[in-house]
Enzyme design. Sequence first.
Site, PDB file in Angstrom:
ATOM      1  CE  LYS A   1      -2.096   2.958   2.055  1.00 26.18           C
ATOM      2  NZ  LYS A   1      -1.812   4.380   1.785  1.00 26.18           N
TER       3      LYS A   1
ATOM      4  CD  GLU B   1      11.943  -0.746  11.274  1.00 25.58           C
ATOM      5  OE1 GLU B   1      12.341   0.160  12.042  1.00 25.58           O
ATOM      6  OE2 GLU B   1      12.566  -1.803  11.125  1.00 25.58           O
TER       7      GLU B   1
ATOM      8  CB  CYS C   1      12.588   7.390  10.369  1.00 29.97           C
ATOM      9  SG  CYS C   1      13.539   6.218   9.424  1.00 29.97           S
TER      10      CYS C   1
ATOM     11  CD  GLU D   1       9.664  11.560  13.274  1.00 34.61           C
ATOM     12  OE1 GLU D   1       8.470  11.252  13.313  1.00 34.61           O
ATOM     13  OE2 GLU D   1      10.543  10.818  12.808  1.00 34.61           O
TER      14      GLU D   1
HETATM   15  P1  NAD Z   1       1.681   7.791   8.341  1.00 36.61           P
HETATM   16  O1  NAD Z   1       1.591   6.941   9.543  1.00 36.61           O
HETATM   17  O2  NAD Z   1       0.763   8.942   8.248  1.00 36.61           O
HETATM   18  O3  NAD Z   1       1.413   6.934   7.020  1.00 36.61           O
HETATM   19  C1  NAD Z   1       2.183   5.818   6.675  1.00 36.61           C
HETATM   20  C2  NAD Z   1       1.339   4.888   5.820  1.00 36.61           C
HETATM   21  O4  NAD Z   1       0.260   4.391   6.606  1.00 36.61           O
HETATM   22  C3  NAD Z   1       0.707   5.546   4.594  1.00 36.61           C
HETATM   23  O5  NAD Z   1       0.737   4.633   3.520  1.00 36.61           O
HETATM   24  C4  NAD Z   1      -0.724   5.768   5.048  1.00 36.61           C
HETATM   25  O6  NAD Z   1      -1.652   5.807   3.997  1.00 36.61           O
HETATM   26  C5  NAD Z   1      -0.972   4.558   5.907  1.00 36.61           C
HETATM   27  N1  NAD Z   1      -2.039   4.709   6.889  1.00 36.61           N
HETATM   28  C6  NAD Z   1      -2.489   5.844   7.471  1.00 36.61           C
HETATM   29  N2  NAD Z   1      -3.487   5.560   8.330  1.00 36.61           N
HETATM   30  C7  NAD Z   1      -3.677   4.222   8.282  1.00 36.61           C
HETATM   31  C8  NAD Z   1      -4.559   3.318   8.957  1.00 36.61           C
HETATM   32  N3  NAD Z   1      -5.443   3.749   9.852  1.00 36.61           N
HETATM   33  N4  NAD Z   1      -4.446   2.009   8.686  1.00 36.61           N
HETATM   34  C9  NAD Z   1      -3.538   1.549   7.798  1.00 36.61           C
HETATM   35  N5  NAD Z   1      -2.698   2.356   7.120  1.00 36.61           N
HETATM   36  C10 NAD Z   1      -2.762   3.673   7.362  1.00 36.61           C
HETATM   37  O7  NAD Z   1       3.196   8.220   8.235  1.00 36.61           O
HETATM   38  P2  NAD Z   1       3.855   9.192   7.160  1.00 36.61           P
HETATM   39  O8  NAD Z   1       3.454  10.574   7.542  1.00 36.61           O
HETATM   40  O9  NAD Z   1       3.603   8.722   5.792  1.00 36.61           O
HETATM   41  O10 NAD Z   1       5.410   8.941   7.428  1.00 36.61           O
HETATM   42  C11 NAD Z   1       6.146   9.694   8.328  1.00 36.61           C
HETATM   43  C12 NAD Z   1       6.488   8.888   9.563  1.00 36.61           C
HETATM   44  O11 NAD Z   1       7.125   7.669   9.187  1.00 36.61           O
HETATM   45  C13 NAD Z   1       7.476   9.586  10.454  1.00 36.61           C
HETATM   46  O12 NAD Z   1       7.068   9.476  11.799  1.00 36.61           O
HETATM   47  C14 NAD Z   1       8.772   8.810  10.225  1.00 36.61           C
HETATM   48  O13 NAD Z   1       9.688   8.895  11.261  1.00 36.61           O
HETATM   49  C15 NAD Z   1       8.292   7.450   9.986  1.00 36.61           C
HETATM   50  N6  NAD Z   1       9.287   6.660   9.232  1.00 36.61           N
HETATM   51  C16 NAD Z   1       9.954   5.659   9.887  1.00 36.61           C
HETATM   52  C17 NAD Z   1      10.916   4.907   9.223  1.00 36.61           C
HETATM   53  C18 NAD Z   1      11.633   3.781   9.912  1.00 36.61           C
HETATM   54  O14 NAD Z   1      12.207   2.940   9.234  1.00 36.61           O
HETATM   55  N7  NAD Z   1      11.636   3.715  11.245  1.00 36.61           N
HETATM   56  C19 NAD Z   1      11.202   5.172   7.888  1.00 36.61           C
HETATM   57  C20 NAD Z   1      10.500   6.199   7.249  1.00 36.61           C
HETATM   58  C21 NAD Z   1       9.535   6.935   7.946  1.00 36.61           C
END
Ligand code: NAD
Length: 486
Positions: A178, A253, A287, A387
């Site tokens: 997704k 993650e 991240c 963050e």
């Molecule tokens: P997000 O949680 O808003 O979205 C991530 C994904 O989850 C998207 O595809 C989104 O459509 C989906 N999503 C949203 N709500 C959902 C639900 N209720 N059920 C299932 N899926 C859902 O995060 P973001 O804003 O896209 O990414 C930023 C965050 O990701 C930051 O906090 C960053 O630190 C973290 N991140 C972590 C790593 C790691 O490896 N630790 C790597 C990259 C980003």
Amino acid sequence: MTSSIKPYWKNYIDGAWVDGAAGRLTVDNPGTGGVAAEVALADAGDVDRAVMAARRVHESGELSAMRPVLRGRMVRKIGDYLLAHIDEIALALTHEAGKPIWESKIEIEGAARYFEYYGNQAETVEGRSIPLGDGYFDFTTHEPRGVSAQIIPWNFPLEMIARGISAAFATGNTCVVKTPELTPLASTYFANAAEYAGFPAGALNIICGYGHEAGTALSAHPGVDHIVFTGSVGTGIRIATAAAQNVVPCVLELGGKSAAIVHNDADIDAFLNDVRWGIFFNAGQVCSAMSRVIAHESIHDELVERMTSVATSLSVGPGLDRLEVGANMGSMVSVSQRDRAAGLCETAISEGAKAATGGHKLNLPGAYLAPTVFADVAPDNTIAQEEVFGPVISVLKFREDAEAVKIANNSNFGLVGGVFTRDLDRATTAARQIKAGQVFVNEWYAGGVETPFGGYGKSGYGREKGREALWNYVQTKNIAIKLPSA
Ligand code: NAD
């Protein structure tokens, strides 16, 4: 080469390019303030078809029963395809994400590297034989979990997809990916790559949809055997809850607020290079970004001054114009992410932090934030706790070694940490005390695909990268044989 991309991008389900039952979504170009393209938007029915296709392939044994060396070669071919199409893919990624073209290329090379590494690992997943005494022969095997759901964030969509599906395929799983709403376009090239590599229709499905619709449907789908989620803490909690309800494992993650401790014997020139990459690469939307610097009081002022020079040396503007590696930075991913980061900068100033440079939006069309250095930050300030996910670094001061570690650990997160010193005793002591899944000594981001990565605390659980990640994608079966008596 043309600098435009196609206007409409479809989803990929069961080997076919399809429209989305939920319509289309407009993807903005944050580097220009214009539109990048439209993407098909999946609903729960589309998700169901994707999961069922992946199940069918899994149950057919086409991938799981294959000799691992052959599967490994197919995995490596996905990476070959990405590298052979790097210009085209980088263009799409820069249009949707605003990062400089050269940064997009680094991301594609990074994605390809996962397929090389895990392709090579495919034939190394071996069981062991456990002695049970006379009359028994016992051994373990590792079987693929089945359908792996991969829910992807927008900051490095290609690397995050590559990280998950390379290990998933190497161990014989099938996948439903997704993609994120903000950056779903370049991710569709994985479908072409999987076809090129010879994966059967249905082994890889790539769908874009809203998190609350397609994401929820995927994470709650009873046909999914395993979930890997990369993204925010709030969404991670929802996904872990859905996984628990289906009693399937998940890997989370999540975010970070990672700190570099800088002692007064550190190599400051080398450290400044790490600041450039640690917080300004990908406009700080990393991240594991170096978002806090904990500087010894004797070098604090010099560091702030020199970090400010690093920040102000960057030319900030549209990623499409930035072809070569250089002292430049693109936009953030969206105006709303930029505004959120700018809001956190305002809060920092209201709480007493001093913007040595930046701390504000840039007057350019698109989603630009000035590269920012905050000094006089206190450990409990909002800017030291939340963050930002933008090009914003906070500098804090310490006097004693133990105090530095205490400040570093004063966070709900625990993704990575760093210590910069020539004193190896001091470095190893701090490395043992820092609560994080990875510790860098004298080089931020030291490590690679080979080294396990994942969080302590609210940064999540489970490990991606390295051989550790392989164990996410398999379940161990023990076979104990009672031998006939002689
Ligand atoms: P997000 O949680 O808003 O979205 C991530 C994904 O989850 C998207 O595809 C989104 O459509 C989906 N999503 C949203 N709500 C959902 C639900 N209720 N059920 C299932 N899926 C859902 O995060 P973001 O804003 O896209 O990414 C930023 C965050 O990701 C930051 O906090 C960053 O630190 C973290 N991140 C972590 C790593 C790691 O490896 N630790 C790597 C990259 C980003």
